[in-house]
Enzyme design. Structure first.
Site, short mmCIF file in Angstrom:
data_model
loop_
_atom_site.label_atom_id
_atom_site.label_comp_id
_atom_site.label_asym_id
_atom_site.label_seq_id
_atom_site.Cartn_x
_atom_site.Cartn_y
_atom_site.Cartn_z
N LYS A 161 0.84 -1.20 0.00
CA LYS A 161 0.00 0.00 0.00
C LYS A 161 0.88 1.25 0.00
CE LYS A 161 -1.74 3.00 2.73
NZ LYS A 161 -1.86 4.12 1.78
N GLY A 210 6.78 5.96 7.91
CA GLY A 210 5.80 7.05 7.96
C GLY A 210 5.89 7.77 9.28
N SER A 211 4.75 8.28 9.73
CA SER A 211 4.76 9.12 10.92
C SER A 211 4.82 8.29 12.21
CB SER A 211 3.49 9.98 10.93
OG SER A 211 2.36 9.14 11.07
N GLY A 258 2.96 4.76 13.07
CA GLY A 258 3.89 3.69 13.48
C GLY A 258 3.42 3.01 14.75
N GLU A 277 10.01 2.62 10.49
CA GLU A 277 10.92 3.76 10.29
C GLU A 277 10.06 5.00 10.40
OE1 GLU A 277 14.03 3.84 10.30
OE2 GLU A 277 14.50 1.73 9.91
N CYS A 290 13.47 11.92 6.08
CA CYS A 290 13.53 11.61 7.53
C CYS A 290 14.96 11.77 8.03
CB CYS A 290 12.94 10.24 7.84
SG CYS A 290 13.31 9.00 6.65
N GLU A 336 9.35 17.03 14.82
CA GLU A 336 9.72 16.94 13.41
C GLU A 336 8.82 17.87 12.59
OE1 GLU A 336 9.05 13.25 11.19
OE2 GLU A 336 11.10 13.44 10.50
P1 ADP Z 1 2.87 10.92 6.50
O1 ADP Z 1 2.90 12.03 7.45
O2 ADP Z 1 4.18 10.56 5.88
O3 ADP Z 1 1.74 10.98 5.52
P2 ADP Z 1 1.51 8.66 7.67
O4 ADP Z 1 1.98 7.82 8.81
O5 ADP Z 1 0.20 9.33 7.78
O6 ADP Z 1 2.68 9.68 7.45
O7 ADP Z 1 1.50 7.83 6.33
C1 ADP Z 1 2.43 6.81 6.01
C2 ADP Z 1 1.67 5.64 5.39
O8 ADP Z 1 0.83 5.07 6.39
C3 ADP Z 1 0.77 6.03 4.23
O9 ADP Z 1 0.81 5.03 3.24
C4 ADP Z 1 -0.58 6.11 4.90
O10 ADP Z 1 -1.66 5.93 4.00
C5 ADP Z 1 -0.48 4.95 5.88
N1 ADP Z 1 -1.46 5.02 6.98
C6 ADP Z 1 -2.05 6.11 7.51
N2 ADP Z 1 -2.94 5.76 8.48
C7 ADP Z 1 -2.89 4.41 8.58
C8 ADP Z 1 -3.57 3.42 9.40
N3 ADP Z 1 -4.48 3.76 10.31
N4 ADP Z 1 -3.26 2.14 9.20
C9 ADP Z 1 -2.33 1.77 8.30
N5 ADP Z 1 -1.69 2.62 7.49
C10 ADP Z 1 -1.96 3.93 7.62
#
Ligand code: ADP
Length: 477
Positions: free
Chosen positions: A171, A224-225, A229, A246, A280, A379
């Site tokens: 995804k 991601g965030s 995470g 990460e 990052c 951040e």
């Molecule tokens: P960013 O600030 O980089 O957008 P996110 O953590 O929101 O950070 O996004 C990183 C990835 O995690 C994206 O592919 C996002 O769609 C996915 N994501 C966001 N929310 C969820 C969730 N509840 N469960 C799984 N994946 C998610």
């Protein structure tokens, strides 16, 4: 034409689509992409589960050939794919092409690793018994990626997952589906059997969440965030699944009195502002000893005046736009917060107008910042950095390590003593001496400690830790 999701070897349109917008020119629609539903995600997981037994036992030459063909096609199409990447993400064309080359190199590396799978044979502690230690694939791997490296991060997760015999549900981030779609298309045409790699583009809260909630995903690798995470971690504990995270960084770059000023300024500008500060591994805390402080700040101001901020695809652009409106708001909110906290906005921070409507921001440099301010602790993920003045090396190291994060730490110095001490004592997964905090190779471990990362390292041979599970077999002779 809507680009579709790949589920069990079929391209599936689904009922909804979303648009991929160019942040350099919001009138430019890069493409339309099918939005997967939770149902699609579950179908993709079922397909990956069904494909696992055969793929996990596939021959190493088959896997090698598929990864090798993928590497060759990515490298042959680097200009076109790099342009697509820059158009959807907003990093410069040189950065987009560079990232695409890196993705090709990663597939090439793991094509080679397929041919080097090995185990160990040892004598048992008991006579007449042999012990074999082998690595087996983990099963169905869920891959969730962010928007800031649209091709390299998918590559460094998909390539090892497939190399070691896992099947994948992937995804990508919604903001940048184009590069992900392109590499899945390449891998599919390179000969992957159906169900081995499934693409589900869509919302994190829907598609990502369906992945987290599935007992049939055996490992999740996430970039991601920090907030998401944590959700990945909690859901993975619930399912007793392997996970690798990460997340953020608040990377320090230390400049000592004895630094070569040009080296320090080039590395600091690159660390803080290149790729629009959206890495990052970017540095947003420039920790500078008092003897060089004023010269460093003056030289940074001069260097920043010359930076060309414009359309990512234009020749000569050095820094592209911020990725989207909400990220731009986050950046400008933090610039306001820094001023309220009493830091001095020494340079930049204004919104810029260019020929096309886009999210252009003049990189911002704060001075007179302290490490306790929010701009030094949280951040920002944009082209915003602050200078923190310190007395000497010891204080610089203390301030550098005083952060919840621990991804990358840099130092500019000509002192072997301080460089050596810093390498040993920086609380970070990666340390850079006289180099930017960002900009890492494809064949060596990548990752951090403390709040930045969880689990084993990504990339290079260390990737095997995550994508395999060890078996110890005993045989009576
Ligand atoms: P960013 O600030 O980089 O957008 P996110 O953590 O929101 O950070 O996004 C990183 C990835 O995690 C994206 O592919 C996002 O769609 C996915 N994501 C966001 N929310 C969820 C969730 N509840 N469960 C799984 N994946 C998610």
């Amino acid at each position: 034409m809507v680009q579709k999701n790949l589920i069990d070897g079929e391209w599936i349109a689904g009922s909804e689509a979303f648009r991929n917008i160019n942040p350099s020119n919001t009138n430019d629609v890069v493409g339309e992409y099918a939005r997967a539903s939770a149902e699609d995600a579950r179908a993709a997981i079922a397909a990956a589960k069904a494909a696992f037994p055969a793929w996990s036992r596939s021959g190493i030459l088959e896997r090698h050939a598929i990864l090798r063909r993928t590497a060759d096609e990515i490298l042959a199409r680097k200009d076109e794919l790099g342009k697509l990447l820059s158009r959807e993400e907003g990093k410069t064309l040189a950065e987009g092409i560079g990232e695409t080359v890196r993705a090709g190199q990663i597939f090439d590396f793991f094509a080679g690793e397929c041919l080097r799978l090995a185990g160990e044979v040892l004598p048992s502690a008991r006579p007449n018994i042999g012990v074999e230690i082998t690595r087996e694939p983990v099963g169905v791997v869920g891959i969730i990626t962010p928007w800031n490296f649209p091709i390299a991060i998918p590559a460094w997760k998909i390539a090892p997952a497939l190399c070691y015999g896992n099947t994948v549900v992937f995804k990508p981030a919604e903001l940048v589906p184009g590069s992900s779609w392109a590499i899945v298309d390449i891998l599919n045409r390179a000969g992957l059997p159906k169900g081995v790699l499934n693409l589900v583009m869509g919302k994190g809260s829907v598609v990502g969440q369906a992945m987290l909630d599935s007992p049939d995903i055996h490992a999740i690798t996430f970039t991601g965030s920090t907030g998401t995470g944590k959700r990945v971690a909690l859901a993975s504990v619930e399912h007793n699944r392997k996970y690798q995270l990460e997340m953020g960084g608040k990377n320090p770059f230390v400049v000592l009195d004895d630094a070569d000023l040009n080296v320090a300024v080039e590395a600091a500008v690159n660390s803080a502002f290149f790729s629009t500060g959206q890495r990052c591994t970017a540095s947003s805390r420039l920790i500078v000893t008092e003897g060089i402080h004023d010269r460093f700040v003056a030289a940074m101001g001069e260097r920043m005046k010359g930076l060309v901020i414009d359309d990512a695809l234009k020749a000569g652009t050095q820094i592209g736009p911020v990725v989207d409106e909400s990220q731009l708001k986050q950046d400008t909110d933090y610039i306001a917060i820094g001023r309220q906290e009493g830091a001095k906005l020494a340079f930049g921070g204004e919104l810029l107008k260019r020929d096309t409507p886009g999210f252009y921001l003049q990189p911002a440099l704060f001075t007179e910042a302290t490490n306790a301010m929010r701009i030094s602790r949280e951040e920002i993920f944009g082209p915003v950095a602050s200078v923190i003045r310190v007395k000497d090396y010891d204080e610089a190291l203390t301030v550098a390590d005083d952060t919840p994060f621990g991804l990358s730490s840099g130092i500019a110095t000509t002192s072997l003593k301080h460089a050596t001490h810093f390498k040993r004592n920086a609380e970070a997964g990666m340390v850079m001496v006289n180099l930017p905090t960002a900009g890492v190779d494809f064949h060596v471990p990548f990752g951090g400690r403390k709040g930045s990362s969880h689990g084993s390292r990504e990339q290079g041979r260390y990737a095997a830790e995550f994508y395999t599970t060890v078996k110890t077999a005993y045989t009576l002779a």
